[in-house]
Design a protein around this motif. Sequence first.
Motif, PDB file in Angstrom:
ATOM      1  N   VAL A   7      -2.972  -9.707  -5.596  1.00 45.81           N
ATOM      2  CA  VAL A   7      -1.811  -9.743  -5.675  1.00 45.81           C
ATOM      3  C   VAL A   7      -1.122  -9.773  -4.492  1.00 45.81           C
ATOM      4  N   ILE A   8      -0.710 -11.079  -5.115  1.00 47.78           N
ATOM      5  CA  ILE A   8       0.664 -12.357  -3.585  1.00 47.78           C
ATOM      6  C   ILE A   8       1.542 -11.925  -4.203  1.00 47.78           C
ATOM      7  N   GLY A   9       1.866 -11.139  -2.458  1.00 51.62           N
ATOM      8  CA  GLY A   9       3.579 -10.974  -2.158  1.00 51.62           C
ATOM      9  C   GLY A   9       3.862  -9.168  -2.177  1.00 51.62           C
ATOM     10  N   ALA A  10       3.480  -8.903  -1.128  1.00 49.34           N
ATOM     11  CA  ALA A  10       3.731  -7.590  -0.350  1.00 49.34           C
ATOM     12  C   ALA A  10       4.828  -6.698  -0.587  1.00 49.34           C
ATOM     13  N   GLY A  11       6.026  -7.188  -1.533  1.00 48.39           N
ATOM     14  CA  GLY A  11       7.187  -6.808  -1.261  1.00 48.39           C
ATOM     15  C   GLY A  11       7.078  -5.332  -2.988  1.00 48.39           C
ATOM     16  N   SER A  12       8.068  -4.859  -3.005  1.00 47.90           N
ATOM     17  CA  SER A  12       8.502  -3.925  -3.528  1.00 47.90           C
ATOM     18  C   SER A  12       7.597  -4.003  -4.956  1.00 47.90           C
ATOM     19  N   TRP A  13       7.726  -5.215  -5.187  1.00 48.93           N
ATOM     20  CA  TRP A  13       7.759  -5.365  -6.508  1.00 48.93           C
ATOM     21  C   TRP A  13       6.019  -5.866  -6.973  1.00 48.93           C
ATOM     22  N   GLY A  14       5.449  -6.189  -5.811  1.00 47.33           N
ATOM     23  CA  GLY A  14       4.106  -6.764  -6.224  1.00 47.33           C
ATOM     24  C   GLY A  14       3.025  -5.528  -6.202  1.00 47.33           C
ATOM     25  N   THR A  15       3.652  -4.468  -4.524  1.00 47.78           N
ATOM     26  CA  THR A  15       3.133  -3.337  -4.318  1.00 47.78           C
ATOM     27  C   THR A  15       3.048  -2.720  -5.454  1.00 47.78           C
ATOM     28  N   ALA A  16       4.415  -3.017  -6.720  1.00 46.77           N
ATOM     29  CA  ALA A  16       4.213  -1.605  -7.652  1.00 46.77           C
ATOM     30  C   ALA A  16       3.249  -1.860  -8.871  1.00 46.77           C
ATOM     31  N   LEU A  17       3.109  -3.641  -8.088  1.00 45.72           N
ATOM     32  CA  LEU A  17       2.697  -4.210 -10.247  1.00 45.72           C
ATOM     33  C   LEU A  17       0.843  -3.434  -8.878  1.00 45.72           C
ATOM     34  N   ALA A  18       0.030  -4.284  -7.444  1.00 40.11           N
ATOM     35  CA  ALA A  18      -0.584  -3.374  -7.094  1.00 40.11           C
ATOM     36  C   ALA A  18      -1.025  -1.840  -7.894  1.00 40.11           C
ATOM     37  N   ARG A  63      -3.279   0.846   7.741  1.00 40.80           N
ATOM     38  CA  ARG A  63      -3.271   2.194   8.791  1.00 40.80           C
ATOM     39  C   ARG A  63      -2.750   3.271   8.431  1.00 40.80           C
ATOM     40  N   GLU A  64      -1.702   3.323   7.442  1.00 43.25           N
ATOM     41  CA  GLU A  64      -0.727   4.226   6.802  1.00 43.25           C
ATOM     42  C   GLU A  64      -1.061   4.607   5.182  1.00 43.25           C
ATOM     43  N   ARG A  65      -1.586   3.245   4.392  1.00 38.09           N
ATOM     44  CA  ARG A  65      -1.639   3.574   3.126  1.00 38.09           C
ATOM     45  C   ARG A  65      -0.581   3.647   2.672  1.00 38.09           C
ATOM     46  N   GLU A  66       0.367   2.918   3.175  1.00 37.73           N
ATOM     47  CA  GLU A  66       2.077   2.987   2.539  1.00 37.73           C
ATOM     48  C   GLU A  66       2.473   1.926   2.709  1.00 37.73           C
ATOM     49  N   ASN A  67       3.309   1.326   1.542  1.00 33.93           N
ATOM     50  CA  ASN A  67       4.320   0.208   2.349  1.00 33.93           C
ATOM     51  C   ASN A  67       5.680   0.657   2.855  1.00 33.93           C
ATOM     52  N   ARG A  68       5.957   1.243   3.697  1.00 37.06           N
ATOM     53  CA  ARG A  68       6.951   2.016   3.953  1.00 37.06           C
ATOM     54  C   ARG A  68       7.973   0.702   4.620  1.00 37.06           C
ATOM     55  N   GLY A 117       6.723   6.187   0.189  1.00 33.04           N
ATOM     56  CA  GLY A 117       6.840   7.240  -0.515  1.00 33.04           C
ATOM     57  C   GLY A 117       6.429   6.899  -1.564  1.00 33.04           C
ATOM     58  N   PHE A 118       5.311   5.613  -1.672  1.00 35.13           N
ATOM     59  CA  PHE A 118       3.999   5.636  -2.235  1.00 35.13           C
ATOM     60  C   PHE A 118       2.836   5.571  -1.835  1.00 35.13           C
ATOM     61  N   PRO A 119       2.071   6.405  -2.013  1.00 34.02           N
ATOM     62  CA  PRO A 119       0.705   5.874  -0.969  1.00 34.02           C
ATOM     63  C   PRO A 119      -0.282   4.584  -2.312  1.00 34.02           C
ATOM     64  N   LEU A 120      -0.588   4.220  -1.090  1.00 33.28           N
ATOM     65  CA  LEU A 120      -0.996   2.760  -1.689  1.00 33.28           C
ATOM     66  C   LEU A 120      -2.505   3.182  -1.853  1.00 33.28           C
ATOM     67  N   LEU A 121      -2.956   3.478  -3.162  1.00 35.49           N
ATOM     68  CA  LEU A 121      -4.628   3.872  -4.115  1.00 35.49           C
ATOM     69  C   LEU A 121      -5.161   3.113  -3.009  1.00 35.49           C
ATOM     70  N   GLU A 122      -6.803   3.888  -2.777  1.00 34.46           N
ATOM     71  CA  GLU A 122      -8.134   3.300  -1.497  1.00 34.46           C
ATOM     72  C   GLU A 122      -8.573   1.964  -2.169  1.00 34.46           C
ATOM     73  N   ASN A 123      -8.137   1.707  -3.460  1.00 35.01           N
ATOM     74  CA  ASN A 123      -8.598  -0.102  -4.200  1.00 35.01           C
ATOM     75  C   ASN A 123      -7.522  -0.751  -3.899  1.00 35.01           C
TER      76      ASN A 123
END
Length: 343
Positions: free
Chosen positions: A12-23, A48-53, A58-64
Amino acid sequence: MSEKGDPGRVAVIGAGSWGTALAGVLARKGYRVPLWSHTPARVEEMSRERENRAYLPGFPLLENIEPGSDPALVRGCEAVVMAVPSHGFRAVFKRIVPHLEPGSAIISAAKGIENDSLLTMTGVMAEELALAQRPELKCRLGVLAGPSFAREVAEGLPTAVTVAAADQEIARYFQQLFFTQRFRVYAGTDLIGQELGGALKNIIAIAAGISDGLGYGTNSRAALITRGLAEITRLGVKMGAQPLTFSGLAGLGDLVLTCTGDLSRNRTVGLKLGRGMKIGEILAEMRMVAEGVKTTSSARALARRMGVEMPILEEVYLVLYEDKSCREAVRDLLAREGKEELG
């Protein structure tokens, strides 16, 4: 799928809210998901935080999900999701092209029209792939569209979207890539229709926000949505889209969501304009991109090139770029000569 039992890698290219949600959607399906951000500091924080603050707190990034800032992270990926705002789309895509795998499936999740070229995002990708002179790539291109606020997708709330590609087989590949019990995906081949629907609805959402900001009520908003859909359809059909596309998720569905939802950044821009703020002030206080602001300029140029009348678009342009007052824009829109509704 790369190997039996192994879902493989999808970038996923783009770590904004939409890219992070699709990831997150892809990661929950078991894919390894390299998530690209242009900001190394943000990559470090997410790792480090496993979250796109910054964009989806408020939504943890899964380990994968594997944050990174090197465009080479697309190597070994069977598919690439481009979730970069339209104004930066070409520059970012150009950086990843040298690292793409032959036969990669690349889907645009951006909603806009490039200002200089007036191309949609699949048009930008096709042009850059041709310029790269890598005939062995033979990439498969598609688009994802439909009513889908990132936060609700991240929460796992039921969502329906649509994907399109020039070939039905490729469209079905993208459909299966994203399909889950909570993220229902329809498939089709009207690439230009879905891209225009996704891009132009943001402009009508600004208009709907202006109407709400002026206190004009739900009658006015409903009229704007309906006549806005008519404008979008006119331009789409002129450019070869299928009329029924604009009655679907990429048309009416996304339009209604963006014009009425409190999470809509474009409606928020309109609300603040209607309440008397200037566009420069509004954009200065926004962290996330409201695609409709830049798309208004490119869409106006495209409509003029195609000879398509789009009066709501025209008035939004004058408010955004020529400092016309919102009340004057509404007055001039309503004072237009009477016409047949379906003419």
